[in-house]
Scaffold this active site. Structure first.
Site, short mmCIF file in Angstrom:
data_model
loop_
_atom_site.label_atom_id
_atom_site.label_comp_id
_atom_site.label_asym_id
_atom_site.label_seq_id
_atom_site.Cartn_x
_atom_site.Cartn_y
_atom_site.Cartn_z
N GLY A 61 0.79 -1.22 0.00
CA GLY A 61 0.00 0.00 0.00
C GLY A 61 0.82 1.27 0.00
N SER A 62 0.19 2.33 0.46
CA SER A 62 0.73 3.68 0.39
C SER A 62 1.94 3.89 1.30
CB SER A 62 -0.37 4.67 0.81
OG SER A 62 0.15 5.96 0.99
N THR A 63 2.81 4.79 0.85
CA THR A 63 3.97 5.16 1.66
C THR A 63 3.55 5.89 2.93
OG1 THR A 63 4.23 7.19 0.37
CG2 THR A 63 5.58 5.29 -0.27
N GLY A 65 1.79 4.67 4.99
CA GLY A 65 1.84 3.61 6.00
C GLY A 65 2.99 3.77 6.97
#
Length: 134
Positions: A61-63, A65
């Protein structure tokens, strides 16, 4: 039994293990206010990771995170340590900025939830202290 991997973030932690067999997204998958896994696709949905040792294959998923991992640590709802098979950038950066011990290169198929383990982020070791439920 000791498992040897590679330490990414120094520190030693001991505690109960929570193991996911699936990659974990911290953004939208973990509630930083409660430390509970909220991802409906996770095999550990509903588990609380606060004060436990968290093991999973890798992040996804997204950075953003990384900042969720940091928020978990700052709010006192995060894990004591993280064990991964592959420490990609999201989890590595998150653990670094949060100061959470991180060991990578560990075969998580040898681990199960409820085990008591000791994680040494400097030596890159995970020691299984007790099998089964605590």
């Amino acid at each position: 039994m000791k498992l040897k991997g590679r330490g990414i973030v120094k520190g030693v932690a001991e505690g109960e293990l929570v193991v996911s067999r699936k990659p974990l997204s911290f953004l939208g998958g973990v509630d930083p206010n409660t430390g509970i896994i909220t991802d409906p696709e996770s095999d550990i949905q509903g588990e609380k990771i606060t004060g436990k040792i968290l093991a999973f294959p890798r992040g996804k998923g997204s950075t953003v995170g990384s900042y969720v991992i940091y928020a978990l640590a700052k709010k006192g709802t995060g894990p004591k340590a993280i064990i991964v098979e592959e420490a990609e950038a999201i989890v590595a950066v998150g653990a670094i900025i949060a100061g959470i011990p991180l060991v990578t290169g560990i075969d998580i198929s040898k681990l199960k939830s409820g085990m008591k383990v000791r994680v040494d982020g400097e030596r890159g070791e995970v020691e299984i202290i007790a099998q089964g439920d605590l």
